[in-house]
Write a protein that holds these residues in place. Sequence first.
Motif, PDB file in Angstrom:
ATOM      1  N   GLU A  57     -64.559 -65.022 -63.840  1.00 32.10           N
ATOM      2  CA  GLU A  57     -65.649 -64.209 -64.434  1.00 32.10           C
ATOM      3  C   GLU A  57     -66.576 -64.257 -63.041  1.00 32.10           C
ATOM      4  N   GLN A  58     -67.013 -65.489 -62.400  1.00 37.16           N
ATOM      5  CA  GLN A  58     -67.783 -65.159 -61.146  1.00 37.16           C
ATOM      6  C   GLN A  58     -67.109 -64.933 -60.120  1.00 37.16           C
ATOM      7  N   ILE A  59     -65.579 -64.376 -59.755  1.00 39.48           N
ATOM      8  CA  ILE A  59     -65.394 -64.003 -58.815  1.00 39.48           C
ATOM      9  C   ILE A  59     -65.700 -62.794 -58.911  1.00 39.48           C
ATOM     10  N   LEU A  60     -65.586 -61.775 -60.759  1.00 41.47           N
ATOM     11  CA  LEU A  60     -65.337 -60.710 -60.996  1.00 41.47           C
ATOM     12  C   LEU A  60     -67.003 -59.985 -61.131  1.00 41.47           C
ATOM     13  N   ASP A  61     -68.280 -61.066 -61.085  1.00 42.96           N
ATOM     14  CA  ASP A  61     -68.963 -60.729 -60.488  1.00 42.96           C
ATOM     15  C   ASP A  61     -69.843 -60.285 -58.982  1.00 42.96           C
ATOM     16  N   ARG A  62     -68.655 -61.025 -58.655  1.00 45.91           N
ATOM     17  CA  ARG A  62     -69.008 -60.548 -57.280  1.00 45.91           C
ATOM     18  C   ARG A  62     -68.591 -59.167 -56.816  1.00 45.91           C
ATOM     19  N   VAL A  63     -67.109 -59.285 -57.336  1.00 49.23           N
ATOM     20  CA  VAL A  63     -66.725 -58.033 -56.209  1.00 49.23           C
ATOM     21  C   VAL A  63     -66.743 -56.843 -57.444  1.00 49.23           C
ATOM     22  N   LEU A  64     -66.561 -57.353 -58.308  1.00 51.22           N
ATOM     23  CA  LEU A  64     -66.955 -56.169 -59.600  1.00 51.22           C
ATOM     24  C   LEU A  64     -67.885 -56.161 -60.784  1.00 51.22           C
ATOM     25  N   PRO A  65     -69.281 -55.675 -59.805  1.00 50.78           N
ATOM     26  CA  PRO A  65     -70.458 -55.644 -60.640  1.00 50.78           C
ATOM     27  C   PRO A  65     -70.565 -55.538 -62.385  1.00 50.78           C
ATOM     28  N   ARG A  66     -69.890 -54.681 -62.160  1.00 54.99           N
ATOM     29  CA  ARG A  66     -70.459 -53.573 -62.905  1.00 54.99           C
ATOM     30  C   ARG A  66     -69.087 -53.487 -64.451  1.00 54.99           C
ATOM     31  N   TRP A  67     -67.939 -55.159 -64.209  1.00 57.98           N
ATOM     32  CA  TRP A  67     -67.372 -55.361 -64.990  1.00 57.98           C
ATOM     33  C   TRP A  67     -66.840 -54.763 -66.541  1.00 57.98           C
ATOM     34  N   ARG A  68     -67.976 -55.481 -66.734  1.00 60.68           N
ATOM     35  CA  ARG A  68     -68.041 -55.697 -68.483  1.00 60.68           C
ATOM     36  C   ARG A  68     -68.387 -54.690 -69.002  1.00 60.68           C
ATOM     37  N   ALA A  86     -59.646 -58.365 -63.641  1.00 60.65           N
ATOM     38  CA  ALA A  86     -59.034 -59.377 -62.506  1.00 60.65           C
ATOM     39  C   ALA A  86     -57.888 -58.140 -61.762  1.00 60.65           C
ATOM     40  N   GLN A  87     -57.092 -57.813 -62.422  1.00 62.02           N
ATOM     41  CA  GLN A  87     -56.357 -56.950 -61.949  1.00 62.02           C
ATOM     42  C   GLN A  87     -57.193 -55.934 -60.733  1.00 62.02           C
ATOM     43  N   ARG A  88     -58.089 -55.437 -61.146  1.00 61.81           N
ATOM     44  CA  ARG A  88     -59.150 -54.314 -59.983  1.00 61.81           C
ATOM     45  C   ARG A  88     -59.597 -55.127 -59.277  1.00 61.81           C
ATOM     46  N   ALA A  89     -59.878 -56.268 -58.980  1.00 65.39           N
ATOM     47  CA  ALA A  89     -60.513 -56.989 -58.245  1.00 65.39           C
ATOM     48  C   ALA A  89     -59.301 -57.517 -57.142  1.00 65.39           C
ATOM     49  N   ASP A  90     -58.632 -58.203 -58.049  1.00 61.90           N
ATOM     50  CA  ASP A  90     -57.236 -58.032 -57.409  1.00 61.90           C
ATOM     51  C   ASP A  90     -56.963 -57.206 -55.658  1.00 61.90           C
TER      52      ASP A  90
END
Length: 247
Positions: A57-68, A86-90
């Motif tokens: 979740e912390q990685i996603l917050d950095r890479v895709l701030p609006r993922w939620r 996670a797939q999008r962020a990767d």
Amino acid sequence: MAIPIADIAWARAELARFLELTTLYHPPDPPGVAFITSRMSNRGEQKDIAASAQVVEQILDRVLPRWRTEVPDSRVNRWCRHREAAQRADAVLERDTEIRARLGDDAPDLNAAAMHPWAWEGARPLWQSGHFREAVTAAARKVNAETQNKLDRKDVSETRLFQQAFSQDAPKAGQPRLRLMQDDGSDTYRSVHRGAAAFAEGFFAAIRNPNSHADGLPDLPQHEALEQLAALSVLARWVAAAAVVTV
């Protein structure tokens, strides 16, 4: 703009582990019983998935701030939104690595987490939800409040606060000053404090005030908000490092 993660290989490995743990499958029906359901199970243990999600979740917050809010949820499995994010962020991290490798981009990264804590901690909650303009405004309020605390002044704020704080006049009762260096009578001393006061005035006049009266305007692009946050971080470091001079 470079992805705000220092170790991309580590981040991708964490995402890969999470995706492996949350691999979906249809559990077999008990003998003699047939269930009709769209729900699916995960290959990993829920305790392991939950532990991995804390990092992911912390990685996603950095890479895709609006993922939620931008990644759709699903009733198929509780981790479906996390999996797609996670797939999008990767994919984003993989492309960033590719671009750096092919273009030889060795420019330094601007990392919000490395900015002064008053700036970043003030901005973090709104930043991570993708509200960049509001995040800068919140950070400005935080720096203003910390400056008031340092000077024990609640009677003035923002432009007037910093003008008086960095004034080259001698301190007065109820009006302490901030000093970035000792008064040695030099042009440098005068320049530093005149510049700090002007810098603060410019930030609040040209950035903080428009941002706080921006109802109906589109949000700032992330890279522009990051530049504004960096300017505020400079001011915060000056205030934090300055000596308080009283009567």
